[in-house]
Design an enzyme around this catalytic site. Structure first.
Site, PDB file in Angstrom:
ATOM      1  N   GLU A   1      90.666 -28.538 -61.984  1.00 24.75           N
ATOM      2  CA  GLU A   1      91.459 -28.159 -60.818  1.00 24.75           C
ATOM      3  C   GLU A   1      90.693 -28.288 -59.509  1.00 24.75           C
ATOM      4  O   GLU A   1      91.287 -28.250 -58.432  1.00 24.75           O
ATOM      5  CB  GLU A   1      91.963 -26.713 -60.975  1.00 24.75           C
ATOM      6  CG  GLU A   1      93.026 -26.523 -62.042  1.00 24.75           C
ATOM      7  CD  GLU A   1      94.338 -27.209 -61.697  1.00 24.75           C
ATOM      8  OE1 GLU A   1      94.560 -27.520 -60.508  1.00 24.75           O
ATOM      9  OE2 GLU A   1      95.142 -27.460 -62.617  1.00 24.75           O
TER      10      GLU A   1
ATOM     11  N   GLU B   1      81.452 -25.968 -83.009  1.00 24.99           N
ATOM     12  CA  GLU B   1      80.720 -24.960 -82.244  1.00 24.99           C
ATOM     13  C   GLU B   1      79.420 -24.538 -82.919  1.00 24.99           C
ATOM     14  O   GLU B   1      78.576 -23.884 -82.301  1.00 24.99           O
ATOM     15  CB  GLU B   1      81.589 -23.723 -82.011  1.00 24.99           C
ATOM     16  CG  GLU B   1      81.855 -22.878 -83.242  1.00 24.99           C
ATOM     17  CD  GLU B   1      82.600 -21.593 -82.886  1.00 24.99           C
ATOM     18  OE1 GLU B   1      82.025 -20.519 -83.127  1.00 24.99           O
ATOM     19  OE2 GLU B   1      83.730 -21.667 -82.373  1.00 24.99           O
TER      20      GLU B   1
END
Length: 265
Positions: free
Chosen positions: A78, A109
């Protein structure tokens, strides 16, 4: 017991009505902002360090797995349309790569070496900052990335939701937002995720304002990528310059950004 794994304050969720579910989830959500308020000073300390480095040409990187990684990517993605910065100034990386944005990648992960490999593609330097995002504070991908970043002279920080976590221990500027038990036990996409999202908003927005990417309270460098944003930019100019909407829009399209128009006056 990790706070993020502690038992919900509510039982028999399946027996609740929709209204009860919504009310109780909202009741828990209200605790998040108050938990963040307790660590404002820690956020401030990290932001000050980020600004100093970015003024010297540094970049901001986020790393995380699952929800945490996705939140970092959302915040980073953004920044260009909102503040008119390049896409490589704020970068979000997720364990498992871009395919993990939409679908979980099993055991990604758990790879403590992969984060630095992912970062290495960007040629990280001493002016860069790495923020690890991990609700539990024990994600190997994040821990490994922070450890290597420290060894290579980067500024490191983190956003976690447990105290005394391994992620915090390998971060120079840890932010620990203790939001308490989740409504659904262990579902850290809920309060923990909300806390991480809010802190990320605070970090990137305050950094961009301090770097001069906002004037007054307006996004003067936003990209004019759709009609809504052109209309928003037009309104900004009408308010700022006291000109007609027609003239404002004409100037905006001619110069390509609100800032460029303002620079002419």
């Amino acid at each position: 017991m990790l706070t993020t794994e502690s038992n919900s304050n509510y039982s028999d969720l399946e027996k609740m009505s929709v209204k009860e579910l919504l009310f109780n989830i909202n009741n828990e959500d209200q605790k998040v902002a108050l938990a963040i308020k307790e660590v404002i000073e820690n956020i401030e300390n990290l932001v000050a360090q980020i600004i100093s480095r970015m003024q010297k040409g540094g970049r901001l990187f986020y790393i995380g797995a699952g929800t945490s990684g996705r939140l970092g990517i959302v915040d980073a993605s953004e920044c260009p349309p909102t503040f008119g910065v390049s896409h490589d100034l704020v970068v979000g990386l997720i364990a498992g790569g871009d395919s993990a944005i939409r679908k979980a990648v099993e055991f990604a992960e758990d790879d403590a070496e992969q984060a630095w490999k992912d970062l290495a593609k960007y040629n990280p330097c001493e002016n860069d900052t790495l923020i690890g995002i991990a609700a539990s504070g024990r994600t190997p991908y994040v821990i490994g990335g922070l450890e290597q970043a420290n060894k290579n002279g980067l500024l490191t920080g983190c956003i976690v939701c447990n105290t005394d976590s391994q992620v915090a221990k390998v971060s120079q500027f840890p932010i620990e937002v203790i939001v308490g038990a989740e409504f659904v036990t262990g579902s850290t996409r809920m309060k923990a995720g909300t806390a991480q999202k809010l802190v990320l908003n605070m970090i990137s927005t305050s950094v961009m304002i301090q770097l001069g990417r906002v004037k007054g309270n307006k996004m003067v460098d936003m990209q004019l990528s759709n009609q809504k944003l052109i209309e928003r930019g037009t309104r900004f100019l009408v308010e700022e310059l006291d000109i007609s909407e027609e003239e404002a829009k004409k100037l905006l399209l001619e110069h390509g950004s609100v800032r460029e128009v303002l620079n002419q006056f």
